[in-house]
Each structure stands twice: as structure tokens, then as C-alpha cells.
Design a protein around this motif. Structure first.
Motif, PDB file in Angstrom:
ATOM      1  N   ILE A  77     -37.650  -9.093   2.314  1.00  0.00           N
ATOM      2  CA  ILE A  77     -36.942  -7.841   2.587  1.00  0.00           C
ATOM      3  C   ILE A  77     -35.931  -8.077   3.714  1.00  0.00           C
ATOM      4  O   ILE A  77     -36.098  -8.989   4.522  1.00  0.00           O
ATOM      5  CB  ILE A  77     -37.905  -6.695   2.970  1.00  0.00           C
ATOM      6  N   PRO A  78     -34.858  -7.265   3.750  1.00  0.00           N
ATOM      7  CA  PRO A  78     -33.851  -7.435   4.806  1.00  0.00           C
ATOM      8  C   PRO A  78     -34.415  -7.067   6.181  1.00  0.00           C
ATOM      9  O   PRO A  78     -35.226  -6.141   6.310  1.00  0.00           O
ATOM     10  CB  PRO A  78     -32.735  -6.472   4.402  1.00  0.00           C
ATOM     11  N   TRP A  79     -33.964  -7.793   7.190  1.00  0.00           N
ATOM     12  CA  TRP A  79     -34.331  -7.526   8.577  1.00  0.00           C
ATOM     13  C   TRP A  79     -33.063  -7.354   9.396  1.00  0.00           C
ATOM     14  O   TRP A  79     -32.013  -7.912   9.085  1.00  0.00           O
ATOM     15  CB  TRP A  79     -35.133  -8.698   9.164  1.00  0.00           C
ATOM     16  N   ILE A  80     -33.187  -6.549  10.456  1.00  0.00           N
ATOM     17  CA  ILE A  80     -32.103  -6.432  11.448  1.00  0.00           C
ATOM     18  C   ILE A  80     -32.432  -7.370  12.602  1.00  0.00           C
ATOM     19  O   ILE A  80     -33.533  -7.344  13.148  1.00  0.00           O
ATOM     20  CB  ILE A  80     -31.968  -4.992  11.979  1.00  0.00           C
ATOM     21  N   MET A  81     -31.463  -8.201  12.952  1.00  0.00           N
ATOM     22  CA  MET A  81     -31.607  -9.051  14.140  1.00  0.00           C
ATOM     23  C   MET A  81     -30.387  -8.807  15.019  1.00  0.00           C
ATOM     24  O   MET A  81     -29.289  -9.261  14.711  1.00  0.00           O
ATOM     25  CB  MET A  81     -31.709 -10.524  13.748  1.00  0.00           C
ATOM     26  N   ILE A  82     -30.587  -8.067  16.106  1.00  0.00           N
ATOM     27  CA  ILE A  82     -29.474  -7.655  16.960  1.00  0.00           C
ATOM     28  C   ILE A  82     -29.892  -7.706  18.418  1.00  0.00           C
ATOM     29  O   ILE A  82     -31.046  -7.454  18.760  1.00  0.00           O
ATOM     30  CB  ILE A  82     -29.002  -6.225  16.572  1.00  0.00           C
ATOM     31  N   ARG A  83     -28.948  -8.037  19.264  1.00  0.00           N
ATOM     32  CA  ARG A  83     -29.200  -8.048  20.709  1.00  0.00           C
ATOM     33  C   ARG A  83     -28.836  -6.679  21.277  1.00  0.00           C
ATOM     34  O   ARG A  83     -27.716  -6.206  21.108  1.00  0.00           O
ATOM     35  CB  ARG A  83     -28.381  -9.153  21.379  1.00  0.00           C
ATOM     36  N   ARG A  84     -29.792  -6.053  21.959  1.00  0.00           N
ATOM     37  CA  ARG A  84     -29.581  -4.709  22.494  1.00  0.00           C
ATOM     38  C   ARG A  84     -28.503  -4.730  23.582  1.00  0.00           C
ATOM     39  O   ARG A  84     -28.477  -5.619  24.429  1.00  0.00           O
ATOM     40  CB  ARG A  84     -30.876  -4.150  23.086  1.00  0.00           C
ATOM     41  N   GLN A  85     -27.636  -3.731  23.530  1.00  0.00           N
ATOM     42  CA  GLN A  85     -26.521  -3.705  24.476  1.00  0.00           C
ATOM     43  C   GLN A  85     -26.994  -3.449  25.900  1.00  0.00           C
ATOM     44  O   GLN A  85     -26.510  -4.074  26.846  1.00  0.00           O
ATOM     45  CB  GLN A  85     -25.510  -2.621  24.075  1.00  0.00           C
ATOM     46  N   LYS A  86     -27.969  -2.559  26.082  1.00  0.00           N
ATOM     47  CA  LYS A  86     -28.375  -2.182  27.432  1.00  0.00           C
ATOM     48  C   LYS A  86     -29.180  -3.273  28.122  1.00  0.00           C
ATOM     49  O   LYS A  86     -28.973  -3.553  29.303  1.00  0.00           O
ATOM     50  CB  LYS A  86     -29.190  -0.885  27.394  1.00  0.00           C
ATOM     51  N   THR A  87     -30.110  -3.888  27.405  1.00  0.00           N
ATOM     52  CA  THR A  87     -31.017  -4.864  28.021  1.00  0.00           C
ATOM     53  C   THR A  87     -30.658  -6.305  27.721  1.00  0.00           C
ATOM     54  O   THR A  87     -31.091  -7.217  28.429  1.00  0.00           O
ATOM     55  CB  THR A  87     -32.457  -4.612  27.554  1.00  0.00           C
ATOM     56  N   GLY A  88     -29.891  -6.527  26.644  1.00  0.00           N
ATOM     57  CA  GLY A  88     -29.553  -7.889  26.257  1.00  0.00           C
ATOM     58  C   GLY A  88     -30.663  -8.610  25.521  1.00  0.00           C
ATOM     59  O   GLY A  88     -30.524  -9.793  25.181  1.00  0.00           O
ATOM     60  N   THR A  89     -31.771  -7.926  25.248  1.00  0.00           N
ATOM     61  CA  THR A  89     -32.899  -8.555  24.551  1.00  0.00           C
ATOM     62  C   THR A  89     -32.655  -8.551  23.041  1.00  0.00           C
ATOM     63  O   THR A  89     -32.007  -7.656  22.494  1.00  0.00           O
ATOM     64  CB  THR A  89     -34.214  -7.815  24.848  1.00  0.00           C
ATOM     65  N   LEU A  90     -33.221  -9.562  22.369  1.00  0.00           N
ATOM     66  CA  LEU A  90     -33.051  -9.691  20.918  1.00  0.00           C
ATOM     67  C   LEU A  90     -34.148  -8.923  20.199  1.00  0.00           C
ATOM     68  O   LEU A  90     -35.334  -9.080  20.493  1.00  0.00           O
ATOM     69  CB  LEU A  90     -33.109 -11.166  20.523  1.00  0.00           C
ATOM     70  N   SER A  91     -33.744  -8.060  19.262  1.00  0.00           N
ATOM     71  CA  SER A  91     -34.695  -7.276  18.478  1.00  0.00           C
ATOM     72  C   SER A  91     -34.693  -7.737  17.029  1.00  0.00           C
ATOM     73  O   SER A  91     -33.629  -7.976  16.456  1.00  0.00           O
ATOM     74  CB  SER A  91     -34.352  -5.782  18.544  1.00  0.00           C
ATOM     75  N   ARG A  92     -35.896  -7.861  16.464  1.00  0.00           N
ATOM     76  CA  ARG A  92     -36.060  -8.191  15.041  1.00  0.00           C
ATOM     77  C   ARG A  92     -36.813  -7.047  14.385  1.00  0.00           C
ATOM     78  O   ARG A  92     -37.974  -6.777  14.714  1.00  0.00           O
ATOM     79  CB  ARG A  92     -36.841  -9.503  14.884  1.00  0.00           C
ATOM     80  N   LEU A  93     -36.139  -6.363  13.452  1.00  0.00           N
ATOM     81  CA  LEU A  93     -36.692  -5.132  12.888  1.00  0.00           C
ATOM     82  C   LEU A  93     -36.632  -5.172  11.365  1.00  0.00           C
ATOM     83  O   LEU A  93     -35.569  -5.412  10.787  1.00  0.00           O
ATOM     84  CB  LEU A  93     -35.895  -3.911  13.383  1.00  0.00           C
ATOM     85  N   PRO A  94     -37.756  -4.938  10.678  1.00  0.00           N
ATOM     86  CA  PRO A  94     -37.723  -4.883   9.214  1.00  0.00           C
ATOM     87  C   PRO A  94     -37.057  -3.596   8.744  1.00  0.00           C
ATOM     88  O   PRO A  94     -37.235  -2.536   9.345  1.00  0.00           O
ATOM     89  CB  PRO A  94     -39.210  -4.899   8.839  1.00  0.00           C
ATOM     90  N   LEU A  95     -36.253  -3.697   7.703  1.00  0.00           N
ATOM     91  CA  LEU A  95     -35.582  -2.512   7.175  1.00  0.00           C
ATOM     92  C   LEU A  95     -36.504  -1.826   6.174  1.00  0.00           C
ATOM     93  O   LEU A  95     -36.705  -2.310   5.052  1.00  0.00           O
ATOM     94  CB  LEU A  95     -34.264  -2.903   6.515  1.00  0.00           C
ATOM     95  N   LEU A  96     -37.052  -0.689   6.571  1.00  0.00           N
ATOM     96  CA  LEU A  96     -37.936   0.093   5.706  1.00  0.00           C
ATOM     97  C   LEU A  96     -37.102   0.814   4.643  1.00  0.00           C
ATOM     98  O   LEU A  96     -35.872   0.896   4.754  1.00  0.00           O
ATOM     99  CB  LEU A  96     -38.734   1.082   6.548  1.00  0.00           C
ATOM    100  N   PRO A  97     -37.747   1.331   3.608  1.00  0.00           N
ATOM    101  CA  PRO A  97     -37.000   1.928   2.487  1.00  0.00           C
ATOM    102  C   PRO A  97     -36.003   3.006   2.891  1.00  0.00           C
ATOM    103  O   PRO A  97     -34.874   3.034   2.368  1.00  0.00           O
ATOM    104  CB  PRO A  97     -38.107   2.492   1.603  1.00  0.00           C
ATOM    105  N   ILE A  98     -36.369   3.907   3.799  1.00  0.00           N
ATOM    106  CA  ILE A  98     -35.466   5.018   4.142  1.00  0.00           C
ATOM    107  C   ILE A  98     -34.216   4.526   4.879  1.00  0.00           C
ATOM    108  O   ILE A  98     -33.091   4.862   4.468  1.00  0.00           O
ATOM    109  CB  ILE A  98     -36.212   6.099   4.954  1.00  0.00           C
ATOM    110  N   PRO A  99     -34.317   3.734   5.966  1.00  0.00           N
ATOM    111  CA  PRO A  99     -33.068   3.228   6.590  1.00  0.00           C
ATOM    112  C   PRO A  99     -32.280   2.321   5.656  1.00  0.00           C
ATOM    113  O   PRO A  99     -31.042   2.287   5.707  1.00  0.00           O
ATOM    114  CB  PRO A  99     -33.565   2.475   7.826  1.00  0.00           C
ATOM    115  N   LEU A 100     -32.972   1.577   4.771  1.00  0.00           N
ATOM    116  CA  LEU A 100     -32.271   0.734   3.801  1.00  0.00           C
ATOM    117  C   LEU A 100     -31.462   1.584   2.834  1.00  0.00           C
ATOM    118  O   LEU A 100     -30.332   1.255   2.480  1.00  0.00           O
ATOM    119  CB  LEU A 100     -33.284  -0.135   3.045  1.00  0.00           C
ATOM    120  N   ALA A 101     -32.044   2.728   2.412  1.00  0.00           N
ATOM    121  CA  ALA A 101     -31.341   3.641   1.514  1.00  0.00           C
ATOM    122  C   ALA A 101     -30.116   4.254   2.199  1.00  0.00           C
ATOM    123  O   ALA A 101     -29.075   4.467   1.565  1.00  0.00           O
ATOM    124  CB  ALA A 101     -32.289   4.745   1.052  1.00  0.00           C
ATOM    125  N   ILE A 102     -30.227   4.521   3.491  1.00  0.00           N
ATOM    126  CA  ILE A 102     -29.088   5.068   4.241  1.00  0.00           C
ATOM    127  C   ILE A 102     -27.956   4.044   4.287  1.00  0.00           C
ATOM    128  O   ILE A 102     -26.777   4.390   4.116  1.00  0.00           O
ATOM    129  CB  ILE A 102     -29.528   5.474   5.659  1.00  0.00           C
TER     130      ILE A 102
END
Length: 335
Positions: free
Chosen positions: A277-302
Motif C-alpha cells: 500500500i502507498p505510504w507518505i514519507m515526509i519531513r515535518r516542517q516545524k520539527t524537521g523529523t521524518l514521518s512515515r505514514l500508511p495511506l488508509l482508504p479514506i485519505p487515499l480516496a481524497i
């Protein structure tokens, strides 16, 4: 350069936040019609002060001590005049004031805030965000307006900052800028950080914030229930912009990303996980930390819904995120 007119005048000045019989003793230095005032860090009762003579009344020990201090301070100013004259420097009310408060380089508060703001601007994306720079711009404007209100000057020397200055600044933010307690604590805290750096550099011997305390009120944030979130998802608006705002909000709820991070989301931040499944891998602007987030059906549909949106096609954004101003305006539109 020899001055044409010169005068020293000591007087009592009442605090704008504390109404009592004791007032602060101030010195006004006037050179060629230009005046500068400074507190001599003493308080004295009105009924024991000779306003015409500019000194304490009576023969008690405390009156003798205050008058001796005033005479010593006056002698120091006359010595400052002599030093400026001997070195062929211009004698002004400001230069004499700077001499008395121990600052010949004339470091001014608002200018220091502007310098700090410029350094933050140069480090945006390298530990600082655009929002941080904007916050210090707000602090600069508040400080400038407060100094105009309290002293009728565009700026003050950092050596003039004391407990009274900070206390009155907090009072002014609450009463004249209608800031809440947490906002006051934030602005005062940011200013405290700038002055702490000034102290570390040796430009100030004592930190005027040392005895000033601020506390923030606890903010209780209530999370949406499952039913409330579902009601938002199911709601359809007749105005397209409102539907976009709703979808971006739901996307934030399911991913945990901040609004600014969703605005920064691009194709390069979407990867295929080992789970298929698709994942989001992005560095947060405020903290600079790297986030890895699975794309669940609802955000994927959006994301699929807006794949062909004009704002997404013309730019590199994954979602048609609106500006903060447009989002705010949307709250005042009928559904």
C-alpha cells in the motif's frame, strides 16, 4: 562639539500599572532642546519630594542617601560631558544617557529584534519555519508600539530594560492589544530569549527577566468522536471551496499531518510500502523529523479525488490546499 543649552532635572514618575504614593525617580537630560529620560532605579514618596529642587526633603538618613546618590549621578554626567569634549565627540542627550547606563555602542531593543528576525529568515527550512519569522515580526511591532506608548520614543537602549519595563509590557499586551494569557506568555518568552542571548554576549550585566515569571493556562483540547468525524465526512457542500476545506481537514485527521505539511505534500513523498500500500514519507516542517505514514482508504480516496484538479495539475502539489485566509473565510460562509 560644545552644546548651547544643557540641563539636568530629577522628578518623580508614576507607574502606569501601579497607583500608590511611591513613585520612581527619573532623570531628564536636556541638550540643545533635546531631552532623554532614564530611571535612576530609586522610589520615593511624593510628600517627601521637592519638585522644584529635584531632590528629597528632610534630614532623615534615607533622604540624605538619595540626595547624595543624585549628586554623584550628576557629577558623573558632568564627567561624561568632559570626556566627550576631550575626544571631540558630539554632546547630545542620548550620548550622555548612554554613558550613564554604561553603553557606548547604543544597542537598541527594536533593532536587536529586527536583527534576530533577519537571522531566522536566513535559516528558514534549516531549523526555523516561516511562521517563526512572522511571530518575531509581530513581537517587533508590539515592542515598537509599546515603547512609543510608554516613552514616546521609537526605540530604547537595552540598558533601560528593567523589571518595570517587562511588567508594563505584559500589562500593555493584555490591556491595549487584548492578548490572552498564553499569548502574553509566548511574546514575553520570545523576548526573554533574545535578551538572554544579549546577556551571554556580555552586552548586559544583569538579565531584567530574572525575576519576572509567566505561566501558561492549560488548554484542554477535545478530540472528535468517531460519529462526529463520520458526520463531517458525509457532509456535502454546494460550494466547492468548502468541500476542499472539509476534505483537507479529514485528510489531516487520518494522517496526523499538520496543515502546512499537507500543503508541502508532493509526488516524491509517496512511496510503495513492502505491505503493498502507498505510504507518505515526509519531513515535518516545524520539527524537521521524518514521518512515515500508511495511506488508509479514506485519505487515499481524497488524493484520488483531486488527482485531476487544476491546482494539482498546474503545480507540484498532491492536494489543492487553500491559503489560511481562504480557509478562515470559509468558516463564515453558509453551508
Amino acid at each position: 562639539m560644545l552644546e548651547k543649552t544643557f540641563g539636568l532635572f530629577y522628578f518623580l514618575k508614576q507607574s502606569k500599572t501601579k497607583k500608590n504614593d511611591y513613585r520612581y525617580v527619573y532623570l531628564r537630560i536636556t541638550v540643545n532642546g533635546e531631552a532623554r529620560e532614564l530611571s535612576i532605579k530609586r522610589r520615593w514618596p511624593m510628600d517627601r519630594w521637592d519638585q522644584s529642587q529635584g531632590k528629597a526633603i528632610g534630614t532623615k538618613e534615607d533622604a540624605k542617601n538619595l540626595n547624595a546618590y543624585i549628586e554623584t549621578l550628576s557629577a558623573k554626567i558632568y564627567q561624561a560631558k568632559l570626556n566627550l569634549l576631550e575626544t571631540e565627540r558630539k554632546i547630545t542627550a542620548q550620548s550622555l544617557k548612554n554613558y550613564i547606563i554604561g553603553n557606548s555602542e547604543n544597542r537598541m531593543l527594536v533593532q536587536l529584534i529586527i536583527s534576530h528576525q533577519k537571522r531566522i529568515h536566513a535559516l528558514i527550512g534549516k531549523g526555523y519555519s516561516l511562521a517563526t519569522r512572522k511571530r518575531y515580526k509581530t513581537i517587533r511591532n508590539h515592542a515598537k508600539d509599546f515603547i512609543k506608548w510608554k516613552y514616546n520614543f521609537p526605540d530604547i537602549n537595552i540598558h533601560e530594560m528593567d523589571y518595570e519595563f517587562i511588567s508594563d509590557f505584559a500589562f500593555w499586551l493584555r490591556s491595549f492589544r487584548h492578548c490572552g494569557n498564553n499569548s502574553v506568555a509566548k511574546y514575553v518568552g520570545n523576548l526573554r530569549g533574545i535578551i538572554a542571548e544579549v546577556v551571554r554576549k556580555g552586552w548586559l550585566k544583569n538579565n531584567p527577566f530574572a525575576e519576572f515569571k509567566t505561566t501558561k493556562d492549560d488548554v484542554i483540547r477535545t478530540a472528535l468522536t468517531k460519529e462526529e468525524l463520520q458526520a463531517i465526512i458525509s457532509k456535502e457542500f454546494t460550494i466547492e471551496r468548502l468541500n476542499i476545506v472539509k476534505d483537507i481537514f479529514v485528510f489531516c485527521c487520518y494522517t496526523g499531518l499538520a496543515y502546512v505539511d499537507v500543503n508541502n505534500l508532493k509526488q516524491e513523498h509517496i512511496i510503495n510500502g513492502i505491505d503493498g500500500i502507498p505510504w507518505i514519507m515526509i519531513r515535518r516542517q516545524k520539527t524537521g523529523t521524518l514521518s512515515r505514514l500508511p495511506l488508509l482508504p479514506i485519505p487515499l480516496a481524497i488524493m484520488e479525488k483531486y488527482k485531476g484538479h487544476a491546482r494539482c495539475i498546474s503545480g507540484d502539489n498532491f492536494l489543492p490546499v487553500l491559503t489560511n485566509q481562504n480557509v478562515t473565510l470559509s468558516f463564515f460562509e453558509p453551508a
